[in-house]
Design a protein around this motif. Structure first.
Motif, PDB file in Angstrom:
ATOM      1  N   LYS A 119      53.667 -51.282  34.539  1.00 44.67           N
ATOM      2  CA  LYS A 119      52.740 -50.155  34.635  1.00 44.67           C
ATOM      3  C   LYS A 119      53.142 -49.173  33.552  1.00 44.67           C
ATOM      4  O   LYS A 119      54.260 -48.662  33.556  1.00 44.67           O
ATOM      5  N   GLU A 162      43.112 -47.588  34.197  1.00 44.68           N
ATOM      6  CA  GLU A 162      42.447 -46.543  34.975  1.00 44.68           C
ATOM      7  C   GLU A 162      42.283 -45.307  34.100  1.00 44.68           C
ATOM      8  O   GLU A 162      43.216 -44.913  33.383  1.00 44.68           O
ATOM      9  N   ARG A 194      37.936 -47.828  36.703  1.00 43.19           N
ATOM     10  CA  ARG A 194      38.865 -48.865  36.274  1.00 43.19           C
ATOM     11  C   ARG A 194      38.136 -49.921  35.456  1.00 43.19           C
ATOM     12  O   ARG A 194      36.994 -50.276  35.769  1.00 43.19           O
ATOM     13  N   ASN A 218      52.740 -39.200  28.331  1.00 45.58           N
ATOM     14  CA  ASN A 218      52.073 -40.315  29.014  1.00 45.58           C
ATOM     15  C   ASN A 218      52.512 -41.684  28.486  1.00 45.58           C
ATOM     16  O   ASN A 218      51.802 -42.667  28.633  1.00 45.58           O
ATOM     17  N   ASN A 247      47.346 -40.771  36.522  1.00 45.29           N
ATOM     18  CA  ASN A 247      47.328 -42.237  36.605  1.00 45.29           C
ATOM     19  C   ASN A 247      46.476 -42.856  35.497  1.00 45.29           C
ATOM     20  O   ASN A 247      45.807 -43.862  35.709  1.00 45.29           O
ATOM     21  N   GLN A 248      46.498 -42.252  34.312  1.00 40.30           N
ATOM     22  CA  GLN A 248      45.811 -42.841  33.147  1.00 40.30           C
ATOM     23  C   GLN A 248      46.730 -43.939  32.615  1.00 40.30           C
ATOM     24  O   GLN A 248      47.544 -43.740  31.725  1.00 40.30           O
ATOM     25  N   THR A 249      46.611 -45.125  33.213  1.00 34.14           N
ATOM     26  CA  THR A 249      47.627 -46.157  33.027  1.00 34.14           C
ATOM     27  C   THR A 249      47.036 -47.535  32.763  1.00 34.14           C
ATOM     28  O   THR A 249      45.878 -47.819  33.077  1.00 34.14           O
ATOM     29  N   ASN A 285      47.932 -51.428  33.784  1.00 35.46           N
ATOM     30  CA  ASN A 285      48.669 -52.143  34.828  1.00 35.46           C
ATOM     31  C   ASN A 285      48.417 -53.638  34.673  1.00 35.46           C
ATOM     32  O   ASN A 285      47.272 -54.065  34.569  1.00 35.46           O
TER      33      ASN A 285
END
Length: 729
Positions: free
Chosen positions: A237, A312, A339, A206, A274-276, A278
């Motif tokens: 991202k 997120e 989020r 990740n 989508n553990q991101t 941004n």
């Protein structure tokens, strides 16, 4: 979420004719020199030139590029420079390092950090970097409180120039960039544009990053006047990596990252894709410089920065009432996706006036900045309800008005003697209003909102002398500095309902040094005494929601000696090295260890201890060979001594010492109207498995007094490779 707006501004210096470069540099570097030390300024600093920056590993962020400088320690969360990188200088962390780009402060107004993940390939735009250690010179905006990094963008000649660069290597890392400059056109106009895209999967799970940047400048130069309009966009991202991994998991799989982990209906481990993190920013800057005769130069810069972004998360089995849902909702628990968002606006106005003569240089100016940052949380989905349109479960806003003036003078009564004085005054008003993310959980959202407002006023004086004769230079200086708490420090202190509100930290910095510059050997040595009052440190005290609170520790210090040398016995052989030996101590440290049910804390006194993340020995050595024309071979090593994850000096909190070697080979060819450059880079040549930073937790059993603790770390990558191909004309 890492709350950041990043890059306050980007000034791009005019592209002028070679015959005019000296005049152009004086015009457009007026703001830059306001925060830079000169050759005779009695402060401790090291500089890197354009060749050093261009030849560095293309995977490196700027902290990693500076890693070989004295007293610098760096690490990366995901294993590549495209991800989140951090650095300390003399043990001072990122929020205590003042970073400027062409005189404009980049540190986030609230967190006081610079998040380098948002500045892809910054080194390609720079002509030089000066790292000042200690309090250094005053600067626009927040003053340094341990070190400062002053960066300057590159100059260009009178003809059109361009470049294309492609890099690729380990962890599926790829970077592409291109730039073009018109040079000075008819009527004094010029245009410059550059773009960059980067991708990496990262070393740990990740740790992927996708980043893009674009900047453009339209300028006009006429005699003693310079006007330029600059635009910069940065977008990234990246996977969330800041949780690190505990030591038990590190021993099993050092590439593990638990971000986004959950179990499906069959009990199988899954990872939310989508553990991101941004973030995107836009910067617009208008700069005007005017010279009056040969002695006066007036420079002005207006900057506006707009930033917005979010993190997120997927979280398992959470109480829905803690995220804004009705208290009687059934079922009461569910997996959720949410989020944490933020946006900000940042306005800056700087104005500086310089006077230069044979015996006296004076620079004075003022800085005005206004920052507004919003923070909120929104639920996107729950396992029981599906997609939802939930109101924000928390929302708070911080505003910060910062006004400052400074005057700096260097007086040369004799050819060999320089006297220096530097005075800065800052006035800050900070306001924090709203509800934090955990206050619903603790029943505080309705009756206990943030309603915090305060004013700080700081006077930061500096002074010193330099004596230089022949190849020798001797200097000494004394400086005093003050630094306000950051947003996180303030809000967690408020949650703790403390009797002693958090306050600014103070420091007196005494520096003395000697430098020798010869034909084959250059060497320097300096002693520093950085004496702190009310330093902000985590001591284990907790807020009502279980977060660590920083306290003002009455007495602490960083004292050390820094040695540097460059030896070039032959035209084709050069050796560089530096060594820092230091004591980084707290006079009397008490840790407050929480009970396992967070109902209170138990004080544990350790007496005199070493500060966390402050190695007592840091060293570097580099050998550079240029045996043939247009060939370069280089090997270097970095040693970092033992560190601790907290202030207790316990063996179980130790980060072991480590040594890392890198190597590179570069070759250039003349190809048609331009030059083709090839570079091959190897990082961690000896393939050492180590970690360079981390965190810890601990608690005491309320029943029997047993102490429990855990340690988390950031694994650094094993041996890895990068190849760079570029063409310039």
């Amino acid at each position: 979420m890492k709350k950041h707006f990043l890059i306050a501004a980007l000034c791009v210096l005019p592209l002028a004719a070679n015959a005019q470069e000296e005049k152009v540099e004086r015009l457009d570097s007026a703001t830059v020199s306001a925060s830079r030390a000169g050759k005779q300024t009695p402060v401790t600093f090291t500089s890197l030139g354009k060749a050093d920056l261009e030849g560095d590993n293309p995977m490196n962020s700027l902290p990693m590029t500076l890693n070989l400088l004295p007293s610098v320690v760096t690490y990366n969360e995901g294993g590549t420079g495209l991800g989140n990188s951090a650095m300390t200088i003399r043990g001072s962390k990122g929020s205590q390092i003042n970073v400027t780009l062409n005189g404009i402060t980049l540190n986030d107004a609230e967190s006081q950090e610079v998040f380098w993940v948002n500045i892809p390939s910054l080194t390609k735009l720079l002509s030089s970097v000066q790292v000042q250690r200690g309090l250094g010179t005053s600067a626009n905006g927040a003053g340094a409180f341990g070190a400062s990094i002053n960066m300057n963008t590159a100059f260009a000649g009178d003809r059109p120039t361009g470049s294309v660069e492609l890099s690729g290597g380990s962890f599926l890392t790829g970077i592409a960039s291109a730039a073009f400059s018109t040079g000075l056109l008819h009527g004094g106009f010029y245009f410059n544009i550059a773009g960059n895209v980067g991708h990496t999967n990262g070393y740990i799970r990740n740790a992927q990053v996708n980043s893009q940047s674009l900047f453009a400048v339209l300028g006009w130069l006429s005699g003693k006047r310079s006007l330029r309009l600059t635009y910069l966009m940065g977008n990234q991202k990246s996977g969330i990596t800041w949780d690190g991994i505990d030591l038990e998991q590190y021993a099993i799989d050092r590439r593990y990252n638990g971000a986004g982990e959950y179990y499906d209906e069959q009990g199988n481990v899954q990872y939310y894709p989508n553990q991101t993190d941004n973030y995107r920013q836009h910067h617009v800057q208008l700069s005007y410089t005017r010279a009056f005769g040969e002695r006066f130069t007036w420079s002005n810069t207006f900057n506006y920065t707009r930033g917005d972004g979010f993190d997120e998360y997927y979280k398992s089995n959470k109480k829905l009432k803690n995220y804004g849902f009705p208290a009687d909702i059934q079922p009461a628990r569910s997996d959720i996706i949410y989020r944490k968002g933020m946006d900000n606006d940042y306005w800056v106005l700087n104005s500086n006036l310089q006077y230069r003569s044979r015996v006296l240089d004076i620079t004075g100016g003022f800085n005005w900045s206004n920052y507004r940052g919003g923070h909120w949380g929104t639920v996107l989905w729950t396992k029981t309800l599906g997609d939802v349109e939930s109101p924000d479960w928390y929302s708070n806003t911080g505003t910060k008005l910062d006004r400052g003036v400074f005057v700096r003078a260097e007086y040369h009564p004799l050819d060999w003697l320089t006297a220096y004085v530097d005075l800065q005054y800052r006035s800050i008003r900070y306001k924090l209003m709203g509800v934090d993310d955990d206050w619903i959980e603790y029943g505080r959202a309705d009756e206990d909102r943030f309603e915090y407002m305060t004013n700080w006023r700081f006077f930061n004086p500096r002074g010193g002398v330099t004596a230089s004769w022949g190849a020798h230079k001797l200097y000494a200086s004394v400086a005093a500095g003050n630094r306000e708490p950051g947003r996180g420090d303030i809000k967690e202190n408020i949650k703790g309902s403390r009797d002693n509100p958090i306050g600014p930290e103070k420091m007196v910095d005494v520096e003395a040094g000697y430098a020798f510059t010869g034909k084959k050997l250059s060497a320097s040595a300096n002693i520093y005494l950085m004496e702190y009052r009310d330093m902000l440190l985590e001591t284990g005290q907790l807020s009502s929601s279980g977060y660590a609170i920083k306290e003002n520790v009455p007495r602490s210090w960083r004292r050390g000696v820094e040695l540097s040398a460059v030896w070039q016995p032959l035209r084709w052989l050069r050796a560089d090295g530096n060594l820092t030996l230091s004591l980084n101590q707290i006079a009397d440290y008490t840790s407050y260890v929480p009970y396992d049910d967070y109902s209170g804390t138990v004080p544990v006194n350790y007496g005199k201890t070493t500060m966390l993340m402050s190695p007592s020995a840091i060293g570097m050595g580099r050998l550079t060979f240029t045996p043939w024309k247009n060939w370069l071979f280089c090997v270097d090593g970095k040693y970092v001594g033992k560190q601790y994850l907290d202030n207790s000096m316990r063996e179980e909190m130790e980060i072991p010492r480590y040594f890392v070697m890198d190597a590179q080979v570069q070759k250039s060819f003349v190809l048609g109207p331009g030059r083709l450059n090839l570079g091959f880079y190897v990082h961690n040549l000896l393939n050492h498995m180590y970690y360079a930073s981390g965190w810890r937790w601990e608690s005491i059993s309320k029943d029997d007094g047993t102490l429990y603790y855990g340690v988390g770390v950031y694994p650094q990558p094993p041996i890895n490779f990068m190849l760079k191909v570029s063409f310039t004309f």
